[in-house]
Scaffold this motif. Structure first.
Motif, PDB file in Angstrom:
ATOM      1  N   LYS A  10       2.008   5.765   7.742  1.00 40.71           N
ATOM      2  CA  LYS A  10       1.775   6.851   6.798  1.00 40.71           C
ATOM      3  C   LYS A  10       2.386   6.519   5.432  1.00 40.71           C
ATOM      4  O   LYS A  10       3.284   5.687   5.327  1.00 40.71           O
ATOM      5  CB  LYS A  10       2.394   8.143   7.354  1.00 40.71           C
ATOM      6  N   ASP A  11       1.876   7.182   4.385  1.00 42.74           N
ATOM      7  CA  ASP A  11       2.444   7.119   3.030  1.00 42.74           C
ATOM      8  C   ASP A  11       2.384   5.718   2.432  1.00 42.74           C
ATOM      9  O   ASP A  11       3.228   5.341   1.617  1.00 42.74           O
ATOM     10  CB  ASP A  11       3.900   7.619   3.018  1.00 42.74           C
ATOM     11  N   ASN A  12       1.398   4.943   2.863  1.00 41.51           N
ATOM     12  CA  ASN A  12       1.173   3.615   2.294  1.00 41.51           C
ATOM     13  C   ASN A  12       2.382   2.687   2.389  1.00 41.51           C
ATOM     14  O   ASN A  12       2.568   1.797   1.559  1.00 41.51           O
ATOM     15  CB  ASN A  12       0.713   3.731   0.833  1.00 41.51           C
ATOM     16  N   ARG A  13       3.231   2.906   3.394  1.00 44.63           N
ATOM     17  CA  ARG A  13       4.309   1.951   3.641  1.00 44.63           C
ATOM     18  C   ARG A  13       3.713   0.623   4.080  1.00 44.63           C
ATOM     19  O   ARG A  13       2.702   0.579   4.770  1.00 44.63           O
ATOM     20  CB  ARG A  13       5.252   2.472   4.729  1.00 44.63           C
ATOM     21  N   LYS A  14       4.357  -0.471   3.702  1.00 40.94           N
ATOM     22  CA  LYS A  14       3.842  -1.792   4.064  1.00 40.94           C
ATOM     23  C   LYS A  14       3.972  -2.010   5.569  1.00 40.94           C
ATOM     24  O   LYS A  14       5.030  -1.791   6.156  1.00 40.94           O
ATOM     25  CB  LYS A  14       4.592  -2.875   3.302  1.00 40.94           C
ATOM     26  N   ASP A  40      -5.804  -4.870   2.713  1.00 33.63           N
ATOM     27  CA  ASP A  40      -5.680  -4.216   1.414  1.00 33.63           C
ATOM     28  C   ASP A  40      -6.777  -4.801   0.523  1.00 33.63           C
ATOM     29  O   ASP A  40      -6.606  -5.869  -0.068  1.00 33.63           O
ATOM     30  CB  ASP A  40      -4.298  -4.457   0.801  1.00 33.63           C
ATOM     31  N   GLY A  66      -0.762  -3.888   2.308  1.00 37.59           N
ATOM     32  CA  GLY A  66      -1.488  -3.040   3.238  1.00 37.59           C
ATOM     33  C   GLY A  66      -0.582  -2.233   4.138  1.00 37.59           C
ATOM     34  O   GLY A  66       0.510  -2.675   4.507  1.00 37.59           O
ATOM     35  N   ASN A  67      -1.065  -1.032   4.501  1.00 37.53           N
ATOM     36  CA  ASN A  67      -0.267  -0.138   5.344  1.00 37.53           C
ATOM     37  C   ASN A  67      -0.691  -0.184   6.810  1.00 37.53           C
ATOM     38  O   ASN A  67      -0.211   0.614   7.614  1.00 37.53           O
ATOM     39  CB  ASN A  67      -0.352   1.301   4.831  1.00 37.53           C
ATOM     40  N   ASN A 170      -9.134   1.111   6.997  1.00 34.86           N
ATOM     41  CA  ASN A 170      -8.294   2.196   7.526  1.00 34.86           C
ATOM     42  C   ASN A 170      -8.639   2.543   8.974  1.00 34.86           C
ATOM     43  O   ASN A 170      -8.638   3.722   9.360  1.00 34.86           O
ATOM     44  CB  ASN A 170      -8.383   3.439   6.642  1.00 34.86           C
ATOM     45  N   ASN A 219      -5.955   6.536   9.546  1.00 39.34           N
ATOM     46  CA  ASN A 219      -4.746   7.035   8.882  1.00 39.34           C
ATOM     47  C   ASN A 219      -4.567   8.530   9.077  1.00 39.34           C
ATOM     48  O   ASN A 219      -3.604   9.109   8.563  1.00 39.34           O
ATOM     49  CB  ASN A 219      -4.755   6.683   7.392  1.00 39.34           C
TER      50      ASN A 219
END
Length: 591
Positions: A10-14, A40, A66-67, A170, A219
């Protein structure tokens, strides 16, 4: 025996640092190569042959955009260890990335057909056919999930597969058949892995994925679909493991940490006593027991045979799971068939359990969510906690502890149950005297071969001690029942052959002493594991590992083995080998 990982954060964490951390917790499943793929705007891949730390040092695996993504550690089964053969594998357009654990038995036929259709392969692996098949079916208009579904319809063999595609950003899809894969979720981030230790730092709420199901992760959500695309609602199981359990802490190796975990592992396993009693009461009268297992678990099963037949007077047969189909296994409703496995995923043991109908079936496992628990009537957990070293230590003592509790309860022996409560204290005594064992290790660096001998309850201990020595130090070690030496093995004894003798106090002491005398007469160097008040044995030995005198021959299998685990460990360290990564081996044999 490979390890696979995936996550959607979540929240675009790597994702890459998390994938790398999870992969490190699965390196016991394979360390021939490591690789990551993240997304990404396109699929990014870093991979190479070698241990994780060396590949990471060269490629900086955590530095990927990329998350979400997938990762893999490999134990080579099809195709030699190399960068090309390392996972993830992509199709030739680099639109699909796949990681896989298992063996596709018909991959050559599939590969040749795809080559005939114009596909170009770059690896020797079976896995690459999966990425090409998925590309093919997506070209035909299928979405990622259904491309995976159609692909697995063509696969023979075992697999757990995780895939991503640049055509459907995603999204992660995964499925399994005869190879493990578990799921997890916490704070709207999603995880999947071959084994629970990989994700325990991030969640201990674990969801099982059954054969043929496909999990679809976006996501926004994680959905499990059955073979007819119906959504399956499944509640997670909370696992009582902690992140600290999968860290080395201040220990140099996982193996040493897990040797030191044994007093607590035995205590936790003993807490299962009432549950085991209830299970055995529910089962009722048993006329015969058969135990199937492999490797270290087989040796624990042999200890079980000795103690069950001694205390409960129930005939007990122990069969190597890989040889079970060659045995005359006549079983009925009065037979208890026990499968023993650390992981609960050992392919040969599962096959053995599934091969017969009629007996009551029980699993003794260390992992609550595992295939074996689904195919038996009863399950006993060993409560050893996660074991990340390839060489089993604490799961062995936990398994033997379960065997002893079963024997004591079936034999109505409360005295033995009470004596088991002292075992953690006796193990602590050995750990406190580790320096003596460490100093002994230097003496035996010259040895190319070792003999272990024991009698009665101590014979399975000798077998397990020899296995530990050979699998991590690469010294050729063999174990014999002491009375068998004169029936052939004595011909190998000379002054270059150390003999390690397990000789606790008890009725077999003097007979084992006779064998020791025979070996000594042939100029062998004698090492004994014996009681600290056994002056006679000490006088006849060059080296002694001394054990609390209250540990008799019945309790000895739970205690003496710890000293021999330490000896194998320290000899391995002196030989400059890594005991956590024995060559050619991996943990959790699912193929």
């Amino acid at each position: 025996m490979c390890g696979i990982v995936g996550c959607m954060l979540k929240d675009n964490r790597k994702a890459a640092p998390v994938l790398l951390d999870c992969a490190e917790k699965l390196e016991y499943r394979g360390y021939d190569s490591v690789g990551l793929a993240t997304y990404d705007e396109k699929i990014h891949v870093k991979k190479d042959e070698g241990y994780i730390e060396s590949v990471d040092e060269a490629l900086d695996l955590a530095d990927m955009p990329g998350n979400y993504g997938i990762a893999h550690v490999r134990w080579a089964s099809v195709g030699k260890p190399s960068k090309r053969n390392s996972h993830p594998h992509l199709d030739e357009e680099e639109t699909v990335a796949v990681v896989h654990n298992g063996t596709i038995s018909n991959y050559t036929i599939l590969k040749n057909k795809l080559i005939g259709e114009g596909h170009k392969f770059i690896s020797q692996t079976d896995t690459e056919v999966i990425s090409h098949l998925m590309e093919k079916f997506m070209d035909e208009g299928l979405n990622l999930e259904h491309a995976l579904r159609k692909t697995i319809e063509l696969l023979d063999g075992s697999y757990a597969v995780v895939a991503i595609s640049s055509r459907e950003p995603n999204k992660i899809v995964a499925t399994r058949k005869d190879s493990p894969l578990v799921l997890g979720e916490k704070n709207e981030s999603y995880y999947l892995a071959s084994d629970i230790p990989a994700m325990i730092k991030y969640t201990n709420d674990i969801i099982e994925l059954n054969k043929g199901e496909i999990v679809v992760i976006t996501n926004e959500k994680m959905e499990i679909h059955d073979e007819n695309d119906n959504i399956i609602e499944r509640k997670p199981v909370t696992i009582d493991w902690t992140p600290e359990m999968v860290e080395k802490n201040d220990y140099e190796h996982y193996m040493l940490k897990e040797i030191y975990d044994q007093p607590e592992a035995v205590r936790r396993t003993l807490s299962q006593k009432d549950k085991i009693r209830k299970i055995l009461e529910d089962i009722g009268d048993i006329e015969k027991i058969c135990i199937v297992a492999c490797g270290t678990s087989y040796h624990a099963a042999l200890s079980g045979k000795y103690i069950i037949e001694s205390e409960a007077r129930i005939p007990t047969n122990v069969v190597l799971a890989s040889e079970f189909s060659h045995s005359l296994n006549i079983m009925d409703e009065k037979t208890l068939l026990i499968g023993m496995s650390q992981s609960g995923e050992t392919a040969d043991t599962i096959k053995a359990l599934n091969s017969v109908e009629g007996p009551i079936k029980m699993a003794i496992v260390n992992v609550e969510i595992s295939e074996m628990t689904k195919i038996v009537d009863y399950t006993i957990l060993t409560k050893a906690g996660p074991e990340l070293s390839v060489a089993a230590t604490k799961t062995y003592t936990a398994q033997v502890t379960v065997m002893y509790m079963i024997a004591a309860i079936l034999g109505d022996n409360e005295e033995l149950l009470n004596k088991l409560n002292k075992v953690p204290e006796y193990i602590d005594d050995i750990l406190e005297n580790r320096k003596t064992i460490k100093s002994m290790a230097k003496t035996y660096l010259y040895a190319n071969e070792l003999f272990y001998i024991g009698k009665g309850f101590s014979y399975p201990t000798a077998l397990e001690a020899a296995l530990k020595m050979k699998e991590i130090s690469y010294i050729h070690a063999e174990a014999y029942a002491s009375g068998e030496l004169k029936h052939g093995p004595l011909a190998l004894i000379d002054n270059n052959m150390p003999v390690i003798t397990i000789i606790p106090p008890g009725k077999d002491h003097n007979l084992t002493l006779n064998s020791l005398e025979e070996v000594k007469a042939r100029n062998s160097r004698i090492v004994t594991v014996c009681s600290e008040d056994d002056d006679l044995v000490q006088d006849k030995s060059e080296e002694c590992i001394l054990i609390n005198p209250y540990v008799d021959e019945i309790l000895a299998p739970l205690v003496y083995i710890v000293a021999l685990q330490l000896l194998a460990y320290y000899i391995t360290i002196e030989k400059k080998h890594n005991p956590d990564r024995p060559r050619n081996l991996a943990k959790t044999l699912t193929v």
